[in-house]
Design an enzyme around this catalytic site. Structure first.
Site, PDB file in Angstrom:
ATOM      1  N   ASN A  11      39.624  36.710  28.756  1.00 31.84           N
ATOM      2  CA  ASN A  11      39.045  37.031  30.064  1.00 31.84           C
ATOM      3  C   ASN A  11      37.515  37.104  29.911  1.00 31.84           C
ATOM      4  OD1 ASN A  11      37.886  38.667  32.137  1.00 31.84           O
ATOM      5  ND2 ASN A  11      39.947  39.273  32.757  1.00 31.84           N
ATOM      6  N   ASP A  13      35.264  37.723  32.384  1.00 31.24           N
ATOM      7  CA  ASP A  13      34.608  38.426  33.506  1.00 31.24           C
ATOM      8  C   ASP A  13      33.292  39.070  33.105  1.00 31.24           C
ATOM      9  OD1 ASP A  13      36.855  37.902  34.992  1.00 31.24           O
ATOM     10  OD2 ASP A  13      37.576  39.975  35.033  1.00 31.24           O
ATOM     11  N   HIS A  14      33.297  39.709  31.929  1.00 26.99           N
ATOM     12  CA  HIS A  14      32.123  40.533  31.615  1.00 26.99           C
ATOM     13  C   HIS A  14      30.930  39.735  31.094  1.00 26.99           C
ATOM     14  CE1 HIS A  14      34.178  43.846  33.133  1.00 26.99           C
ATOM     15  NE2 HIS A  14      35.171  43.728  32.274  1.00 26.99           N
ATOM     16  N   ARG A  22      21.340  41.087  36.408  1.00 31.00           N
ATOM     17  CA  ARG A  22      19.949  40.700  36.603  1.00 31.00           C
ATOM     18  C   ARG A  22      19.768  39.550  37.584  1.00 31.00           C
ATOM     19  NH1 ARG A  22      16.502  42.505  32.429  1.00 31.00           N
ATOM     20  NH2 ARG A  22      14.879  41.384  33.552  1.00 31.00           N
ATOM     21  N   HIS A  47      38.772  37.116  36.885  1.00 35.21           N
ATOM     22  CA  HIS A  47      39.205  37.915  38.024  1.00 35.21           C
ATOM     23  C   HIS A  47      38.148  37.778  39.120  1.00 35.21           C
ATOM     24  CE1 HIS A  47      40.561  42.187  39.517  1.00 35.21           C
ATOM     25  NE2 HIS A  47      40.646  41.274  40.451  1.00 35.21           N
ATOM     26  N   ARG A  49      36.942  39.230  42.030  1.00 37.59           N
ATOM     27  CA  ARG A  49      37.119  40.499  42.752  1.00 37.59           C
ATOM     28  C   ARG A  49      36.579  40.387  44.162  1.00 37.59           C
ATOM     29  NH1 ARG A  49      38.437  45.136  39.477  1.00 37.59           N
ATOM     30  NH2 ARG A  49      38.029  46.262  41.402  1.00 37.59           N
ATOM     31  N   ARG A  53      31.719  41.348  42.017  1.00 35.90           N
ATOM     32  CA  ARG A  53      30.789  42.045  41.117  1.00 35.90           C
ATOM     33  C   ARG A  53      30.514  41.268  39.836  1.00 35.90           C
ATOM     34  NH1 ARG A  53      34.623  47.035  39.204  1.00 35.90           N
ATOM     35  NH2 ARG A  53      34.716  47.334  41.443  1.00 35.90           N
ATOM     36  N   HIS A  54      31.421  40.370  39.462  1.00 35.61           N
ATOM     37  CA  HIS A  54      31.127  39.547  38.280  1.00 35.61           C
ATOM     38  C   HIS A  54      31.394  38.068  38.560  1.00 35.61           C
ATOM     39  CE1 HIS A  54      35.326  40.618  37.632  1.00 35.61           C
ATOM     40  NE2 HIS A  54      35.080  41.786  37.087  1.00 35.61           N
ATOM     41  N   GLU A  74      42.894  35.620  38.285  1.00 34.49           N
ATOM     42  CA  GLU A  74      43.402  36.931  38.711  1.00 34.49           C
ATOM     43  C   GLU A  74      42.816  37.256  40.056  1.00 34.49           C
ATOM     44  OE1 GLU A  74      42.507  40.509  36.601  1.00 34.49           O
ATOM     45  OE2 GLU A  74      42.967  39.474  34.740  1.00 34.49           O
ATOM     46  N   THR A 104      37.868  49.140  36.879  1.00 35.25           N
ATOM     47  CA  THR A 104      38.667  47.993  36.465  1.00 35.25           C
ATOM     48  C   THR A 104      40.020  48.166  37.135  1.00 35.25           C
ATOM     49  OG1 THR A 104      39.570  46.798  34.561  1.00 35.25           O
ATOM     50  CG2 THR A 104      39.388  49.174  34.334  1.00 35.25           C
ATOM     51  N   THR A 105      40.922  47.194  36.937  1.00 29.41           N
ATOM     52  CA  THR A 105      42.221  47.280  37.606  1.00 29.41           C
ATOM     53  C   THR A 105      42.983  48.493  37.081  1.00 29.41           C
ATOM     54  OG1 THR A 105      42.171  44.878  37.566  1.00 29.41           O
ATOM     55  CG2 THR A 105      44.220  45.911  38.265  1.00 29.41           C
ATOM     56  N   GLU A 155      53.004  40.245  34.047  1.00 28.51           N
ATOM     57  CA  GLU A 155      52.086  40.710  33.009  1.00 28.51           C
ATOM     58  C   GLU A 155      52.188  42.238  32.972  1.00 28.51           C
ATOM     59  OE1 GLU A 155      48.238  38.919  32.621  1.00 28.51           O
ATOM     60  OE2 GLU A 155      47.334  40.791  31.940  1.00 28.51           O
ATOM     61  N   HIS A 193      45.375  44.552  29.118  1.00 32.01           N
ATOM     62  CA  HIS A 193      44.517  45.629  29.603  1.00 32.01           C
ATOM     63  C   HIS A 193      44.257  46.643  28.494  1.00 32.01           C
ATOM     64  CE1 HIS A 193      42.418  47.259  33.095  1.00 32.01           C
ATOM     65  NE2 HIS A 193      42.407  48.348  32.365  1.00 32.01           N
ATOM     66  N   GLY A 194      42.987  46.767  28.154  1.00 32.44           N
ATOM     67  CA  GLY A 194      42.573  47.773  27.179  1.00 32.44           C
ATOM     68  C   GLY A 194      42.926  47.436  25.737  1.00 32.44           C
ATOM     69  N   GLY A 215      39.910  40.936  27.554  1.00 33.04           N
ATOM     70  CA  GLY A 215      38.568  40.619  28.019  1.00 33.04           C
ATOM     71  C   GLY A 215      37.475  41.522  27.502  1.00 33.04           C
ATOM     72  N   HIS A 216      37.467  42.773  27.952  1.00 39.91           N
ATOM     73  CA  HIS A 216      36.335  43.662  27.706  1.00 39.91           C
ATOM     74  C   HIS A 216      35.994  43.763  26.228  1.00 39.91           C
ATOM     75  CE1 HIS A 216      34.236  47.585  27.411  1.00 39.91           C
ATOM     76  NE2 HIS A 216      33.657  47.157  28.496  1.00 39.91           N
TER      77      HIS A 216
HETATM   78  N1  PXP Z   1      45.048  41.526  32.557  1.00 34.47           N
HETATM   79  C1  PXP Z   1      44.738  41.895  33.815  1.00 34.47           C
HETATM   80  C2  PXP Z   1      45.713  41.581  34.899  1.00 34.47           C
HETATM   81  C3  PXP Z   1      43.510  42.533  34.095  1.00 34.47           C
HETATM   82  O1  PXP Z   1      43.222  42.916  35.361  1.00 34.47           O
HETATM   83  C4  PXP Z   1      42.603  42.748  33.046  1.00 34.47           C
HETATM   84  C5  PXP Z   1      41.270  43.363  33.352  1.00 34.47           C
HETATM   85  O2  PXP Z   1      40.528  42.516  34.150  1.00 34.47           O
HETATM   86  C6  PXP Z   1      42.956  42.302  31.773  1.00 34.47           C
HETATM   87  C7  PXP Z   1      44.192  41.729  31.539  1.00 34.47           C
HETATM   88  C8  PXP Z   1      42.027  42.443  30.611  1.00 34.47           C
HETATM   89  O3  PXP Z   1      41.751  43.770  30.377  1.00 34.47           O
HETATM   90  P1  PXP Z   1      40.592  44.161  29.357  1.00 34.47           P
HETATM   91  O4  PXP Z   1      39.310  43.659  29.945  1.00 34.47           O
HETATM   92  O5  PXP Z   1      40.685  45.636  29.287  1.00 34.47           O
HETATM   93  O6  PXP Z   1      40.914  43.474  28.059  1.00 34.47           O
END
Ligand code: PXP
Length: 243
Positions: A11, A13-14, A22, A47, A49, A53-54, A74, A104-105, A155, A193-194, A215-216
Site C-alpha cells: 500500500n 498511500d503514505h 507540501r 486507498h 479516501r 488526504r493522500h 480500496e 486510518t480505517t 480481507e 492493517h498494522g 502499507g504504513h
Molecule cells: N488493508 C486495508 C483494507 C486498509 O485499509 C489498510 C490501511 O489503509 C491496510 C490494509 C494497510 O494497513 P497499514 O497501513 O497499517 O499496513
C-alpha cells in the site's frame, strides 16, 4: 495439506501523504508502486479516501495504466467512489468503511448491517470485471453476510491483533479460525492493517490467507533502507513464516 504461496500487496498511500503535506509533485506514489512491484510486491494497493488526504484520482489512473502486477483500489461504498472505480475498472477493489475524522480505517466494514447496499456494489463492480474483497473484522456474523452478498474475497482486519501484542497468540488464533472458516466457505482470504516485520510472522503462517496488504510500516521502513529493500525483507519474512 499444501497451501498456496503468500502474496504481498504494498500500500503506497503514505508516499502520497508526504507529497500532499507540501503540495509538491514528489514523491510520486505511482513511481513507488512500480518500484515495489520490481522489488517483489505481488500487487499494489491504494486507498482513495473521500477527503483525498493522500491518493488522488490521477494516482489511481497512473497506476492502473502502468502496473504489471494487479492494482487493488480500496474505497468506501459512496456512489461517486463506485462510479470512479467502474470508470477505471482495476483488477481488484477492497470495500472499506470510512469516517472522515479517523486517522486510518478503524474497524471492518459492517456488511451485515447493509447487505443490500454491499450486494449492489459487489455486483456493479463485478459487471466490469473487478474482483471485490470486503474488509471485515474476524466476526462470524460478518462472514455470513460476506457470503450472502456474493463477494469472492474478504480481507481480515488485523488491527486488533496489531494493537495488542500482549495477546498475540490468542488474537492470531482468532484470525486463523476465521480464515479457516472463510476459506472453507469458498472465499479467498486476505489480511492486513498494522502489520510490520515483528508481527507479520504468525499471520503469514496461516495457510488459508493468500495475501497480506501492508502499507504504513513499509513506507516508514523505506525511509531508512529504501523501498525495494523494505519490500523484499518483508516478502522474505512472510515466505519464511509460511514454512
Ligand atoms: N488493508 C486495508 C483494507 C486498509 O485499509 C489498510 C490501511 O489503509 C491496510 C490494509 C494497510 O494497513 P497499514 O497501513 O497499517 O499496513
Amino acid at each position: 495439506m499444501s497451501h498456496p504461496p503468500i502474496r504481498l500487496g504494498v500500500n503506497v498511500d503514505h508516499v502520497a501523504t508526504i507529497r500532499q503535506a507540501r503540495g509538491t509533485l514528489y514523491p510520486d506514489p505511482a513511481e513507488a508502486g512500480l518500484l515495489a512491484a520490481h522489488a517483489g510486491a505481488d500487487g499494489v494497493t491504494v486507498h482513495l479516501r473521500e477527503d483525498r488526504r493522500h491518493i488522488q484520482e490521477r494516482d489511481v489512473r497512473a497506476l492502473a495504466s502502468q502496473l504489471t502486477v494487479p492494482l487493488n483500489l480500496e474505497m468506501s461504498l459512496a456512489e461517486d467512489m463506485l462510479d470512479f472505480a467502474v470508470s477505471v475498472a482495476p483488477p481488484h477493489c477492497c470495500l472499506v468503511p470510512e469516517r472522515r475524522e479517523e486517522l486510518t480505517t478503524e474497524g471492518g466494514l459492517d456488511v451485515a448491517g447493509q447487505v443490500d447496499r454491499v450486494r449492489a456494489a459487489v455486483a456493479r463492480l463485478g459487471d466490469v470485471g473487478v474482483r471485490v474483497s470486503l474488509f471485515i473484522d474476524p466476526d462470524p456474523g460478518q462472514l455470513e453476510a460476506a457470503l450472502a452478498v456474493g463477494a469472492p474475497a474478504v480481507e481480515i482486519h488485523t488491527g486488533e491483533y496489531a494493537d495488542h501484542p500482549e495477546r498475540m497468540d490468542e488474537l492470531a488464533a482468532q484470525v486463523r479460525r476465521f480464515a479457516g472458516d472463510a476459506a472453507a466457505a469458498g472465499l479467498e482470504v486476505h489480511a492486513g492493517h498494522g502489520l510490520h516485520l515483528d508481527n507479520v510472522g504468525p499471520i503469514a503462517a496461516i495457510g488459508d490467507i493468500v495475501e497480506l496488504n501492508i502499507g504504513h510500516f513499509l513506507v516508514a521502513r523505506a525511509l531508512f533502507v529504501g523501498l525495494p529493500a523494505a519490500v523484499s525483507e518483508m516478502k522474505q519474512r512472510m515466505v519464511a513464516a509460511r514454512g
